[in-house]
Design an enzyme around this catalytic site. Sequence first.
Site, PDB file in Angstrom:
ATOM      1  CB  ALA A   1      41.611  40.154  32.222  1.00  0.00           C
ATOM      2  CB  CYS A   2      37.158  42.797  34.620  1.00  0.00           C
ATOM      3  SG  CYS A   2      37.114  42.454  36.391  1.00  0.00           S
ATOM      4  CG  ASP A   3      39.194  48.761  35.961  1.00  0.00           C
ATOM      5  OD1 ASP A   3      40.296  48.864  35.415  1.00  0.00           O
ATOM      6  OD2 ASP A   3      38.654  49.690  36.577  1.00  0.00           O
TER       7      ASP A   3
ATOM      8  CB  ILE B   1      43.760  44.262  32.959  1.00  0.00           C
ATOM      9  CG1 ILE B   1      42.480  43.765  32.279  1.00  0.00           C
ATOM     10  CG2 ILE B   1      44.790  44.629  31.904  1.00  0.00           C
ATOM     11  CD1 ILE B   1      41.839  44.762  31.358  1.00  0.00           C
TER      12      ILE B   1
END
Length: 513
Positions: A428-430, A462
Site C-alpha cells: 500500500a502506498c499513497d 491506502i
Amino acid sequence: MTTSSVAAPDAPAKSRGGARVAVQKFGTFLSGMVMPNIAIFIAWGIITAFFIETGWTPVGILGGFGETGGVANIGLVGPILTYLIPLAIAIQGGRMVYETRGAVVGSIMTMGVIIGANGTTMILGAMICGPLGAYLIKQIDKIWDGKIKPGFEMLVNNYAAGILGFALAMVGFFWLAPLFKLIAEGLGDAVNFLVQHSLLPLASVIIEPAKVFFLNNAINHGVLDQLGADQVKESGKSILFLLEANPGPGLGILLAFTFFGVGIARSTAPGAIIIQFLGGIHEIYFPYVLQKPILFIAVILGGATGVATNVAFHSGLVAPASPGSIFAVLGATAKDSFVGVILSVILSAAVSFAVASFFLLATRKRDRELGNDGDMSAAMAKLQANKGRDVNSATAGLLGGNAPANSEEAAASGTTATATKVQNLVFACDAGMGSSAMGASVLRNKIKKAGIEGVTVTNKAIANLSGDEDLIITQEELTDRAKQKNPNAQHVSVGNFMNAPQYDQVVDQLKNQ
C-alpha cells in the site's frame, strides 16, 4: 507459522503524528480524485501543445482561435479544461464517497459551480463539490433507508437525487462559484507576485520536504494543477507543473549515495536511479533522505535551483508530468522551453548532488561505525530508537527486526499477536500506483522463485484498503495510516520498496505457514 504482531494503540504516538497523518489522508483523497483522470490532462496537454496559436502545428478550429465561416472557433482546449476535467474529477470524488449515486449528485453540483464561475477553471471547486454532493445524498438516503414501501424505491431515490441536485446546483451557481473564483484568483495573484519578484524558488522550502513526508498531494493536486492549467490556457505553458515533478533533486540524492554512501544505501542507489529518473517513481529516494535528515537541505537547494532556472528561461510544461519521469517531463514540455527545462533538471541534480555529497563525506566515518557497515536498516533503527518507538512491534520490519514469537512476548512489548494465515498480501502506498506496484512485483517474483502458492500479492492505495488484507507492507511514513484502515492485519514497514531485507523475512514466514 511464525506469528507476527500488530502494535497496540499508542496514544502519544498518535498525537505526535496525528496532524501529519490527517494531511496525508487529505492529500491522498485529492490524489484519488485526480490520478485516475491524469490521462485527460495528458490528452489535453497534447492538444494544447500542437493546436493552440503558439503550438507546434496551430489549427484554429481545434486550438480555439480565429474564425470558421464567420463564427469564432471554440476549439477543444477551453471546453476540456472548463468542463471535462472538473466534471471527471467531481464524478470520481463522488464515486469515492458514495459510488455511482454520489458521482451523479456531485457532478450536478459541480456543473452549477462551473457555469457560475463564468470561464474560471473550477478544478478546486470540483474537488470540493463532487465529494460534498455525494456526502449529502448519502446522508439523505439514510433518513428513509428501509422505510420505503416495495415498488417505490426507484421513484423515491431518483426524485431525491434530482431535487437535491437541483438545490445544490443553485447553491453552487449563486454562492459557491463566486467564492471559489475569488480563491482561485487570490492564489493566482500570489503566484504571480512570487514570479514577478523572483521569489518562486522559495516554494521549494515547502514542496521538497512535503514530498519526502508524502504530503505533496494536497499541494500538488489541490492547488498547483488548477493554477498551472489556468496559466496554460492563458500562455500555453506553466512553470507550476515543474515545481513538484522535477526529477533532478531526487536524482542528485541518489547519485550522491551511489558514489559516497555506505552499505545497503550505496548498493541500492544505482537501481533506484533508474526507477526514479526514468520510471518517475519519486518515492524511491524518500528513505535515503529520511535516513539522514540533513539531506533535506540538499533537496531544497536542488529544487530551488531548478525553479530559478525555469524562471530565468521562462520555461514550463503544457500539462502535469505524471509520473515525474524525465520522459513525461520532456513529453509535456512546451516547444520553446526545452533548453530551460533540461537545464533545470541538470542543474537541480547537480546542486542536490554536490550538497548531499558534502554531508555524506562529512559523516562517512561515523556512518561506518553505526553498525552493519552503516547500512540503511541500521540508520533507520537508530532513527526509530531516537523517536522512542517500540522496535518489537510489527513495524520493526523496517529495521530488519523480528516480531514477538508468542503472546507473552507480545504482551511484554505492548503488542498483540496474531496467527492469521497470510493469503492476501498487499503493498500500500499513497496513490496505489508507482512504488507499491514496484514493491509488489519484486516480492511476487521472490514468492514465485520460492515455490509458494496460494498467496496473492497486490498493490493498493491506502485509502482503498478493505480490511480483508492479511499482511500489509508500507513505507515507514505511511504505516500509521495503513493501521488505521486495517488494524487487524500484520503490518511491515520498509525503507526501500526496491530491495528491502524484510522481503526475505516475509518469504520465510510464508514458507513456514
